[in-house]
Design a protein around this motif. Structure first.
Motif, short mmCIF file in Angstrom:
data_model
loop_
_atom_site.label_atom_id
_atom_site.label_comp_id
_atom_site.label_asym_id
_atom_site.label_seq_id
_atom_site.Cartn_x
_atom_site.Cartn_y
_atom_site.Cartn_z
N ASP A 20 -18.23 -63.61 -36.86
CA ASP A 20 -18.48 -62.25 -36.36
C ASP A 20 -17.35 -61.41 -35.95
O ASP A 20 -16.83 -60.57 -36.12
CB ASP A 20 -19.64 -62.23 -35.26
N VAL A 21 -16.47 -62.38 -35.37
CA VAL A 21 -14.82 -61.83 -34.94
C VAL A 21 -14.23 -61.31 -36.03
O VAL A 21 -13.37 -60.40 -36.02
CB VAL A 21 -14.39 -62.98 -33.87
N ALA A 22 -14.27 -62.23 -37.16
CA ALA A 22 -13.39 -61.76 -38.33
C ALA A 22 -14.01 -60.61 -38.97
O ALA A 22 -12.99 -59.53 -39.31
CB ALA A 22 -13.34 -63.04 -39.24
N ILE A 23 -15.26 -60.42 -38.89
CA ILE A 23 -15.82 -59.08 -39.86
C ILE A 23 -15.68 -58.12 -38.88
O ILE A 23 -15.30 -56.97 -39.57
CB ILE A 23 -17.49 -59.38 -40.06
N LEU A 24 -15.82 -58.24 -37.54
CA LEU A 24 -15.65 -57.17 -36.68
C LEU A 24 -13.98 -56.39 -36.74
O LEU A 24 -13.77 -55.37 -36.54
CB LEU A 24 -15.94 -57.15 -35.33
N SER A 25 -13.16 -57.41 -36.90
CA SER A 25 -11.86 -57.13 -37.00
C SER A 25 -11.42 -56.09 -38.26
O SER A 25 -10.71 -55.19 -38.06
CB SER A 25 -10.85 -58.35 -36.94
N ALA A 26 -12.12 -56.61 -39.47
CA ALA A 26 -11.99 -55.78 -40.68
C ALA A 26 -12.72 -54.52 -40.47
O ALA A 26 -12.15 -53.49 -41.01
CB ALA A 26 -12.58 -56.85 -41.73
N MET A 27 -13.92 -54.37 -39.68
CA MET A 27 -14.52 -53.30 -39.57
C MET A 27 -13.54 -52.31 -38.59
O MET A 27 -13.66 -50.86 -39.10
CB MET A 27 -15.97 -53.33 -39.02
N ALA A 64 -8.73 -63.28 -25.33
CA ALA A 64 -9.55 -62.65 -24.81
C ALA A 64 -10.99 -62.75 -25.15
O ALA A 64 -12.04 -62.77 -24.37
CB ALA A 64 -9.36 -61.10 -24.36
N ILE A 65 -11.20 -62.59 -26.51
CA ILE A 65 -12.70 -62.60 -27.00
C ILE A 65 -13.49 -63.74 -26.87
O ILE A 65 -14.48 -64.16 -26.44
CB ILE A 65 -12.43 -62.19 -28.54
N PHE A 66 -12.70 -65.01 -27.33
CA PHE A 66 -13.46 -66.22 -27.46
C PHE A 66 -13.48 -66.93 -25.92
O PHE A 66 -14.32 -67.57 -25.56
CB PHE A 66 -12.40 -67.33 -28.03
N HIS A 67 -12.62 -66.40 -24.88
CA HIS A 67 -12.45 -66.67 -23.55
C HIS A 67 -13.92 -66.24 -22.71
O HIS A 67 -14.82 -66.59 -22.10
CB HIS A 67 -11.49 -66.38 -22.68
N ARG A 68 -14.29 -65.03 -23.43
CA ARG A 68 -15.65 -64.23 -23.04
C ARG A 68 -16.65 -65.03 -23.62
O ARG A 68 -17.79 -65.15 -22.89
CB ARG A 68 -15.43 -63.01 -23.64
N ALA A 89 0.26 -60.08 -29.27
CA ALA A 89 -1.19 -58.85 -29.20
C ALA A 89 -2.25 -59.75 -29.83
O ALA A 89 -3.35 -59.60 -29.50
CB ALA A 89 -0.69 -57.46 -29.55
N GLY A 90 -1.99 -60.04 -31.09
CA GLY A 90 -3.26 -60.45 -31.83
C GLY A 90 -3.87 -61.84 -31.26
O GLY A 90 -5.03 -61.79 -30.91
N PRO A 91 -3.07 -62.97 -31.19
CA PRO A 91 -3.56 -64.25 -30.70
C PRO A 91 -3.98 -63.90 -29.05
O PRO A 91 -5.03 -64.63 -28.64
CB PRO A 91 -2.45 -65.03 -30.44
N GLY A 108 -14.30 -53.42 -29.36
CA GLY A 108 -13.36 -52.69 -28.40
C GLY A 108 -12.18 -53.30 -28.31
O GLY A 108 -11.02 -52.55 -28.18
N ILE A 109 -12.13 -54.55 -28.19
CA ILE A 109 -10.85 -55.41 -27.88
C ILE A 109 -10.18 -55.50 -29.30
O ILE A 109 -9.05 -55.19 -29.10
CB ILE A 109 -10.99 -56.96 -27.67
N HIS A 110 -10.90 -55.42 -30.38
CA HIS A 110 -10.07 -55.22 -31.73
C HIS A 110 -9.20 -53.69 -31.76
O HIS A 110 -8.24 -53.72 -32.28
CB HIS A 110 -11.10 -55.14 -32.76
N LEU A 111 -10.04 -52.88 -31.40
CA LEU A 111 -9.58 -51.37 -31.29
C LEU A 111 -8.48 -51.40 -30.66
O LEU A 111 -7.12 -50.60 -30.93
CB LEU A 111 -10.49 -50.42 -31.05
#
Length: 290
Positions: free
Chosen positions: A111-118, A56-60, A49-51, A181-184
């Motif tokens: 940004d992806v790492a910070i949003l994951s933490a948020m 999906a994020i980096f494909h976008r 699920a994580g990878p 949204g993807i992280h959530l």
């Protein structure tokens, strides 16, 4: 130096695999796990699920190809077997060598790492508010001071990130919203899937109870100043479900299986690196490896 970094990460992963295997008994783990194929199907989805969410994020963001899942798996192994965020450092070096895909990978990865933490902080705050009555009553075995300090840290870091978002983030607002949204969704999916896995091992416990326990586990894992998180979670499990012996065996089995999968995946990735270096630059380029 840049060409040596992938090899260095492979050596570090290999050393981490050796260290992890020293304290592991694969035969004992094998004896504990269910044999039903359905368990392993759900486990595979849970583990990936994580990878997959990051792909999906980096494909976008970058139109990352399907082969980009391999460095994301290596990122996961680096973070789990070595040090947190070392995987991000590896993924940055991997992306930096692909200028046709992205010219500025650092900002996106940051940004992806910070949003994951948020996202994790936001879920933690929501869960804390839900269990405050139980914590105040002392029913969950969590110390009030530790919970309050943890709550303060989560609040301060989240508020600071919100106020400084224009300086911290480099991606457009719509991209940030989609990534959050993807992280959530990933957090919700792994929480639900872990409950399903536990229910498949101990089916006499209702899946709703497992879902509650999985949610509480997520809460405990993200509280920075709660000591002995495993002990605290064990207390939560006993309080919630009341099956001390079977719960302890289940949690030991799941932790061992996850570690074993990390090790096996690490071995596979190291073997893949060796084959690519043996085949030379042409083989590495064909496989999409730096």
């Amino acid at each position: 130096m840049a060409t040596l970094l992938p090899l260095l990460f492979s050596v570090l992963v290999a050393l981490a695999v050796v260290l992890a295997m020293r304290g592991m008994d694969p035969a004992r783990i094998y004896a504990m796990v269910p044999r039903a194929p359905s368990f392993w199907i759900v486990f595979a989805v849970f583990y990936l699920a994580g990878p997959l969410s990051e792909w999906a994020i980096f494909h976008r963001l970058w139109n990352l190809p399907a082969g980009g899942l391999v460095p994301l798996l290596r990122k996961l192994v680096c973070n789990e077997l070595l040090f947190g965020y070392l995987g991000e450092a590896y993924f940055y070096t991997w992306a930096r060598r692909r200028r046709a895909m992205t010219a500025a990978p650092f900002g996106a990865i940051k940004d992806v790492a910070i949003l994951s933490a948020m996202a994790g902080n936001g879920v933690t705050l929501f869960l804390l508010l839900a269990v405050v009555p139980f914590v105040s009553a002392g029913d969950l075995g969590l110390e009030n001071d530790s919970v309050l300090v943890s709550l303060g840290v989560v609040l301060v870091t989240s508020i600071a990130a919100m106020f400084l978002r224009r300086r911290i983030f480099s991606l457009p607002r719509e991209e940030l919203g989609a990534i959050l949204g993807i992280h959530l969704l990933r957090i919700a999916a792994t929480t639900i899937l872990s409950a399903v896995l536990w229910h498949m091992v101990l089916p006499h416990v209702p899946v709703a109870s497992w879902l509650l326990l999985s949610t509480l586990r997520l809460l405990v894992s993200r509280l920075p100043f709660v000591p002995n998180k495993d002990v605290a979670f064990a207390g939560l499990a006993v309080f919630t479900l009341g099956h001390e012996t079977s719960i302890a065996a289940l949690m030991t089995m799941m932790a061992s299986v996850i570690l074993l999968v990390h090790v096996l995946l690490g071995l596979a990735l190291v073997a893949l690196d060796v084959l690519r270096h043996v085949s030379g630059p042409a083989g590495a380029e064909e496989a999409g490896h730096p």
